[in-house]
Motif scaffolding. Structure first.
Motif, PDB file in Angstrom:
ATOM      1  N   PRO A  14      -7.489  -6.425 -24.002  1.00 40.00           N
ATOM      2  CA  PRO A  14      -6.739  -7.549 -24.518  1.00 40.00           C
ATOM      3  C   PRO A  14      -7.583  -8.765 -24.845  1.00 40.00           C
ATOM      4  O   PRO A  14      -8.766  -8.797 -24.603  1.00 40.00           O
ATOM      5  N   PHE A  15      -6.919  -9.784 -25.401  1.00 41.36           N
ATOM      6  CA  PHE A  15      -7.558 -11.061 -25.694  1.00 41.36           C
ATOM      7  C   PHE A  15      -8.058 -11.735 -24.429  1.00 41.36           C
ATOM      8  O   PHE A  15      -7.466 -11.617 -23.367  1.00 41.36           O
ATOM      9  N   VAL A  16      -9.149 -12.495 -24.553  1.00 44.16           N
ATOM     10  CA  VAL A  16      -9.589 -13.377 -23.483  1.00 44.16           C
ATOM     11  C   VAL A  16      -8.719 -14.618 -23.547  1.00 44.16           C
ATOM     12  O   VAL A  16      -8.391 -15.100 -24.617  1.00 44.16           O
ATOM     13  N   GLY A  17      -8.378 -15.156 -22.382  1.00 41.16           N
ATOM     14  CA  GLY A  17      -7.635 -16.404 -22.411  1.00 41.16           C
ATOM     15  C   GLY A  17      -6.512 -16.389 -21.405  1.00 41.16           C
ATOM     16  O   GLY A  17      -6.257 -15.421 -20.714  1.00 41.16           O
ATOM     17  N   GLN A  18      -5.802 -17.510 -21.337  1.00 42.27           N
ATOM     18  CA  GLN A  18      -4.720 -17.651 -20.384  1.00 42.27           C
ATOM     19  C   GLN A  18      -3.609 -16.648 -20.661  1.00 42.27           C
ATOM     20  O   GLN A  18      -3.158 -15.951 -19.787  1.00 42.27           O
ATOM     21  N   ALA A  19      -3.134 -16.618 -21.896  1.00 40.47           N
ATOM     22  CA  ALA A  19      -2.085 -15.674 -22.257  1.00 40.47           C
ATOM     23  C   ALA A  19      -2.727 -14.504 -22.978  1.00 40.47           C
ATOM     24  O   ALA A  19      -3.348 -14.680 -24.013  1.00 40.47           O
ATOM     25  N   GLN A  20      -2.590 -13.333 -22.411  1.00 36.21           N
ATOM     26  CA  GLN A  20      -3.234 -12.167 -22.980  1.00 36.21           C
ATOM     27  C   GLN A  20      -2.296 -11.494 -23.974  1.00 36.21           C
ATOM     28  O   GLN A  20      -1.187 -11.097 -23.637  1.00 36.21           O
ATOM     29  N   GLU A  21      -2.757 -11.379 -25.187  1.00 34.35           N
ATOM     30  CA  GLU A  21      -1.974 -10.693 -26.207  1.00 34.35           C
ATOM     31  C   GLU A  21      -2.232  -9.197 -26.096  1.00 34.35           C
ATOM     32  O   GLU A  21      -3.356  -8.772 -25.887  1.00 34.35           O
ATOM     33  N   LEU A  22      -1.184  -8.418 -26.239  1.00 34.47           N
ATOM     34  CA  LEU A  22      -1.283  -6.987 -26.037  1.00 34.47           C
ATOM     35  C   LEU A  22      -1.496  -6.269 -27.357  1.00 34.47           C
ATOM     36  O   LEU A  22      -0.818  -6.543 -28.340  1.00 34.47           O
ATOM     37  N   LEU A  23      -2.426  -5.331 -27.347  1.00 38.99           N
ATOM     38  CA  LEU A  23      -2.626  -4.511 -28.536  1.00 38.99           C
ATOM     39  C   LEU A  23      -1.407  -3.632 -28.787  1.00 38.99           C
ATOM     40  O   LEU A  23      -1.043  -3.365 -29.928  1.00 38.99           O
ATOM     41  N   VAL A  24      -0.807  -3.167 -27.718  1.00 37.61           N
ATOM     42  CA  VAL A  24       0.410  -2.368 -27.818  1.00 37.61           C
ATOM     43  C   VAL A  24       1.474  -3.057 -26.988  1.00 37.61           C
ATOM     44  O   VAL A  24       1.294  -3.232 -25.780  1.00 37.61           O
ATOM     45  N   PRO A  25       2.604  -3.449 -27.552  1.00 33.06           N
ATOM     46  CA  PRO A  25       3.653  -4.106 -26.765  1.00 33.06           C
ATOM     47  C   PRO A  25       4.268  -3.143 -25.757  1.00 33.06           C
ATOM     48  O   PRO A  25       4.098  -1.925 -25.841  1.00 33.06           O
ATOM     49  N   HIS A  26       4.994  -3.715 -24.810  1.00 32.28           N
ATOM     50  CA  HIS A  26       5.586  -2.899 -23.750  1.00 32.28           C
ATOM     51  C   HIS A  26       6.357  -1.701 -24.299  1.00 32.28           C
ATOM     52  O   HIS A  26       6.241  -0.585 -23.784  1.00 32.28           O
ATOM     53  N   GLU A  27       7.143  -1.921 -25.328  1.00 26.91           N
ATOM     54  CA  GLU A  27       8.005  -0.841 -25.817  1.00 26.91           C
ATOM     55  C   GLU A  27       7.238   0.277 -26.499  1.00 26.91           C
ATOM     56  O   GLU A  27       7.805   1.338 -26.791  1.00 26.91           O
ATOM     57  N   HIS A  28       5.925   0.086 -26.724  1.00 27.06           N
ATOM     58  CA  HIS A  28       5.107   1.120 -27.345  1.00 27.06           C
ATOM     59  C   HIS A  28       3.987   1.611 -26.420  1.00 27.06           C
ATOM     60  O   HIS A  28       3.146   2.402 -26.845  1.00 27.06           O
ATOM     61  N   HIS A  29       3.993   1.148 -25.184  1.00 28.88           N
ATOM     62  CA  HIS A  29       2.961   1.529 -24.236  1.00 28.88           C
ATOM     63  C   HIS A  29       3.327   2.850 -23.570  1.00 28.88           C
ATOM     64  O   HIS A  29       4.493   3.118 -23.278  1.00 28.88           O
ATOM     65  N   GLU A  30       2.333   3.684 -23.277  1.00 31.38           N
ATOM     66  CA  GLU A  30       2.607   5.018 -22.755  1.00 31.38           C
ATOM     67  C   GLU A  30       3.246   5.015 -21.372  1.00 31.38           C
ATOM     68  O   GLU A  30       3.888   6.000 -20.974  1.00 31.38           O
TER      69      GLU A  30
END
Length: 279
Positions: A14-30
């Motif tokens: 994921p992104f570095v930083g306070q809020a981490q942006e997800l490459l795959v959102p929850h609904e698409h995570h395995e």
């Protein structure tokens, strides 16, 4: 081997930083797309060869359970039992916490959006969001690209990674995986489900591995079958590994306070009954 045996072994960060942006959102995570308490059980058989002759075989039964889903992490519980030469070895139950994209706790990563790119699967084009990544502050430089399509399971349609030792001019290891077929019927226990087939090739100076994997987004962890072959630098067979799904359960949907507070939306899934694996 992709995500099967390697639930804990995939590098998508994921992104570095306070809020981490997800490459795959929850609904698409395995795993995060399933309710807590969902689990799967697989049987892994690994055969080791020397000079073309089988020298050992190990069978491992793995049970992996989703214990917790957070805003940017998951907790998995793993139970394993292995059999070697007729002797059975039971390993203690362990829990693993990882970032939602597979990263370990202390890793920092820079991710840069890299626009869109069309890739073809059996001649049909798919437009993907491309994200470049680089692991920061590690002795081995790890860089890569992920090709993500939010409307096409299993969502990540291609991955490219290189691993370069500090001071080296060329990568010591390269990995490419890509979806080669979509929406194919495949037997999952007693049912016929729709799967995607993924091919991965990993190359290094002393080993090349070739892997085929079947993924079904109805099954926790997605992976329902894996076939991996490893060769040494001379092209001689080193090992073969197969992974077979024995059983799984999608837990009843429950309210996830962490997810609710974070404003996350979870896919609603019906609980699935268990099947006897015949043992």
């Amino acid at each position: 081997m992709l995500r099967a045996v390697a639930i804990m072994f995939v590098l998508i960060l994921p992104f570095v930083g306070q809020a981490q942006e997800l490459l795959v959102p929850h609904e698409h995570h395995e795993w995060a797309s399933f309710p807590e308490g969902s689990w799967k059980q697989v049987r892994q058989v690994t055969e080791t060869f020397k000079d073309g002759e089988l020298v050992s075989s190990m069978t491992t039964t793995l049970t992996v359970r989703l214990k917790e889903v957070g805003k940017d992490y998951i907790v998995l519980e793993r139970e394993a039992k292995s059999e070697v030469s007729g002797q059975v070895f039971e390993k203690p139950i362990r829990e693993f916490r990882s970032g939602l994209n597979g990263q370990s706790g202390g890793q920092r990563v820079r991710i840069t959006p890299a626009g869109e790119r069309k890739i073809a699967i059996l001649g049909k084009p798919f437009t993907c969001e491309v994200r470049q990544m680089e692991v920061l502050g590690e002795p081995t430089k790890i860089t890569g690209k992920v090709f993500y399509n939010a409307s096409t399971p299993p969502y990540i349609l291609r991955r490219e990674h290189t691993f370069t030792a500090e001071g080296a001019e060329a990568p010591q290891k390269e990995m490419v995986s890509e979806v080669v077929a979509l929406n194919k019927p495949y037997p999952v226990l007693t049912e016929i489900k729709t799967v995607a087939f993924i091919v991965q090739k990993t190359t290094s100076a002393d080993e090349t591995t070739e892997t085929v994997e079947a993924q079904c987004t109805d099954v926790p962890g997605f992976v329902v079958g894996t076939w991996m072959t490893a060769y040494d630098a001379a092209g001689k067979l080193k090992s073969k590994t197969t992974v077979q799904l024995l059983n799984y359960e999608v837990a009843a949907e429950t309210t996830n306070p962490t997810a609710t507070k974070a404003g996350l939306f979870r896919n609603k899934r019906q609980p699935r009954r268990l099947f006897d694996d015949g043992n």
